[in-house]
Design a protein around this motif. Structure first.
Motif, PDB file in Angstrom:
ATOM      1  N   THR A  40       9.310  -9.526  -5.039  1.00  0.00           N
ATOM      2  CA  THR A  40       8.345  -8.598  -5.677  1.00  0.00           C
ATOM      3  C   THR A  40       7.554  -8.229  -4.896  1.00  0.00           C
ATOM      4  OG1 THR A  40       8.437  -9.943  -7.558  1.00  0.00           O
ATOM      5  CG2 THR A  40       6.747  -8.789  -7.458  1.00  0.00           C
ATOM      6  N   LEU A  41       7.001  -6.743  -4.969  1.00  0.00           N
ATOM      7  CA  LEU A  41       5.972  -6.241  -3.947  1.00  0.00           C
ATOM      8  C   LEU A  41       4.498  -5.934  -4.923  1.00  0.00           C
ATOM      9  CD1 LEU A  41       8.331  -5.952  -2.123  1.00  0.00           C
ATOM     10  CD2 LEU A  41       7.517  -3.690  -1.533  1.00  0.00           C
ATOM     11  N   LEU A  42       3.714  -6.541  -4.488  1.00  0.00           N
ATOM     12  CA  LEU A  42       2.187  -6.025  -5.173  1.00  0.00           C
ATOM     13  C   LEU A  42       1.597  -5.282  -4.298  1.00  0.00           C
ATOM     14  CD1 LEU A  42       1.877  -9.857  -6.283  1.00  0.00           C
ATOM     15  CD2 LEU A  42       2.754  -8.064  -7.653  1.00  0.00           C
ATOM     16  N   ALA A  43       0.873  -4.250  -4.995  1.00  0.00           N
ATOM     17  CA  ALA A  43       0.170  -3.334  -4.153  1.00  0.00           C
ATOM     18  C   ALA A  43      -1.341  -2.760  -4.767  1.00  0.00           C
ATOM     19  CB  ALA A  43       0.799  -2.364  -3.594  1.00  0.00           C
ATOM     20  N   ILE A  44      -2.245  -2.824  -3.902  1.00  0.00           N
ATOM     21  CA  ILE A  44      -3.613  -2.217  -4.469  1.00  0.00           C
ATOM     22  C   ILE A  44      -4.052  -1.397  -3.291  1.00  0.00           C
ATOM     23  CG2 ILE A  44      -4.138  -4.027  -5.960  1.00  0.00           C
ATOM     24  CD1 ILE A  44      -6.206  -4.700  -3.503  1.00  0.00           C
ATOM     25  N   PRO A  45      -4.788  -0.318  -3.810  1.00  0.00           N
ATOM     26  CA  PRO A  45      -5.146   0.764  -2.765  1.00  0.00           C
ATOM     27  C   PRO A  45      -6.207   0.269  -2.031  1.00  0.00           C
ATOM     28  CG  PRO A  45      -5.380   1.702  -5.150  1.00  0.00           C
ATOM     29  CD  PRO A  45      -4.973  -0.035  -5.348  1.00  0.00           C
ATOM     30  N   ASN A  46      -6.182   0.739  -0.732  1.00  0.00           N
ATOM     31  CA  ASN A  46      -7.077   0.028   0.196  1.00  0.00           C
ATOM     32  C   ASN A  46      -7.970   1.208   0.786  1.00  0.00           C
ATOM     33  OD1 ASN A  46      -5.762   1.393   2.435  1.00  0.00           O
ATOM     34  ND2 ASN A  46      -4.791  -0.784   3.007  1.00  0.00           N
ATOM     35  N   HIS A  50      -4.115   3.315   6.790  1.00  0.00           N
ATOM     36  CA  HIS A  50      -2.770   2.873   6.796  1.00  0.00           C
ATOM     37  C   HIS A  50      -2.741   1.719   5.580  1.00  0.00           C
ATOM     38  CE1 HIS A  50      -4.672  -0.617   8.699  1.00  0.00           C
ATOM     39  NE2 HIS A  50      -5.518   0.261   9.387  1.00  0.00           N
ATOM     40  N   PRO A  51      -1.159   1.636   5.539  1.00  0.00           N
ATOM     41  CA  PRO A  51      -1.185   0.285   4.605  1.00  0.00           C
ATOM     42  C   PRO A  51      -1.188  -1.146   5.483  1.00  0.00           C
ATOM     43  CG  PRO A  51       1.186   1.228   5.230  1.00  0.00           C
ATOM     44  CD  PRO A  51      -0.066   2.162   5.798  1.00  0.00           C
ATOM     45  N   ARG A  52      -1.331  -1.919   4.575  1.00  0.00           N
ATOM     46  CA  ARG A  52      -1.322  -3.507   5.259  1.00  0.00           C
ATOM     47  C   ARG A  52      -0.380  -4.452   4.590  1.00  0.00           C
ATOM     48  NH1 ARG A  52      -7.237  -5.844   5.869  1.00  0.00           N
ATOM     49  NH2 ARG A  52      -7.125  -5.613   3.715  1.00  0.00           N
ATOM     50  N   LEU A  53       0.191  -5.102   5.173  1.00  0.00           N
ATOM     51  CA  LEU A  53       1.313  -5.906   4.714  1.00  0.00           C
ATOM     52  C   LEU A  53       0.848  -7.642   4.559  1.00  0.00           C
ATOM     53  CD1 LEU A  53       4.333  -6.388   3.601  1.00  0.00           C
ATOM     54  CD2 LEU A  53       4.604  -6.562   6.239  1.00  0.00           C
ATOM     55  N   LEU A  86       4.279   5.051   3.718  1.00  0.00           N
ATOM     56  CA  LEU A  86       3.762   4.124   2.558  1.00  0.00           C
ATOM     57  C   LEU A  86       2.571   4.680   2.459  1.00  0.00           C
ATOM     58  CD1 LEU A  86       4.973   0.605   3.623  1.00  0.00           C
ATOM     59  CD2 LEU A  86       5.879   2.101   1.657  1.00  0.00           C
ATOM     60  N   PRO A  87       1.928   4.506   1.099  1.00  0.00           N
ATOM     61  CA  PRO A  87       0.641   5.016   0.917  1.00  0.00           C
ATOM     62  C   PRO A  87      -0.261   3.948   1.232  1.00  0.00           C
ATOM     63  CG  PRO A  87       1.585   3.949  -1.233  1.00  0.00           C
ATOM     64  CD  PRO A  87       2.643   4.315  -0.275  1.00  0.00           C
ATOM     65  N   GLN A  88      -1.782   4.250   1.157  1.00  0.00           N
ATOM     66  CA  GLN A  88      -2.752   3.661   1.987  1.00  0.00           C
ATOM     67  C   GLN A  88      -3.180   2.275   0.940  1.00  0.00           C
ATOM     68  OE1 GLN A  88      -5.919   6.272   2.231  1.00  0.00           O
ATOM     69  NE2 GLN A  88      -4.808   7.369   3.927  1.00  0.00           N
ATOM     70  N   VAL A  89      -2.186   1.462   0.803  1.00  0.00           N
ATOM     71  CA  VAL A  89      -2.353   0.056   0.088  1.00  0.00           C
ATOM     72  C   VAL A  89      -2.411  -1.029   0.870  1.00  0.00           C
ATOM     73  CG1 VAL A  89      -1.370   1.527  -1.768  1.00  0.00           C
ATOM     74  CG2 VAL A  89       0.253   0.405  -0.420  1.00  0.00           C
ATOM     75  N   ASP A  90      -2.676  -2.200   0.173  1.00  0.00           N
ATOM     76  CA  ASP A  90      -2.583  -3.518   0.601  1.00  0.00           C
ATOM     77  C   ASP A  90      -1.302  -3.981  -0.227  1.00  0.00           C
ATOM     78  OD1 ASP A  90      -4.491  -3.568   2.407  1.00  0.00           O
ATOM     79  OD2 ASP A  90      -5.898  -4.609   1.172  1.00  0.00           O
TER      80      ASP A  90
END
Length: 125
Positions: A40-46, A50-53, A86-90
């Motif tokens: 499962t991938l969960l994401a919220i805008p940051n 850049h994206p963070r993982l 990838l979008p700018q998300v965590d």
């Protein structure tokens, strides 16, 4: 010869990681999801450029440390190669039961598909 500032860097530096429990907690609060039976991938805008993982592979689901490490290594590698798409998300990747039965190529393929799904869902919202 290319200038260093124009080069695309496929690294996984500290700034691309979720490091603190607070970082993880904020993602779990109200995320955009992309899921499969194994991940499962969960994401919220940051607020970053850049994206963070962040990765969670529970002992409950994957007993052996070498298997947990292998799964994390494959997911990190896939993130490293797709970070500019990838979008700018965590993003927090949560491993589920049975993922340790997949080989590296299958995990890579699965994560690639989930990156695309997550990107599509983040762009819609």
């Amino acid at each position: 010869m290319q200038c260093a500032s124009n080069q695309v860097r496929y690294t996984f530096s500290r700034e691309l990681r979720l490091l603190t429990p607070g970082d993880f907690k904020s993602v779990f609060a109200n995320p955009t999801r992309a899921a499969s039976p194994h991940l499962t991938l969960l994401a919220i805008p940051n607020g970053n450029q850049h994206p963070r993982l962040g990765l969670t592979v529970a002992k409950k689901h994957v007993k052996k440390a070498n298997q947990r490490n292998r799964i994390k290594r494959v997911v990190r590698d896939s993130f490293r190669l797709h970070q500019y798409d990838l979008p700018q998300v965590d993003i927090v990747v949560v491993a589920k039961k049975g993922i340790d039965e997949l080989d590296n190529a299958a995990i890579h393929k699965l994560v690639d598909k989930l990156w695309r799904k997550l990107t599509r869902r983040c762009n819609e919202s």
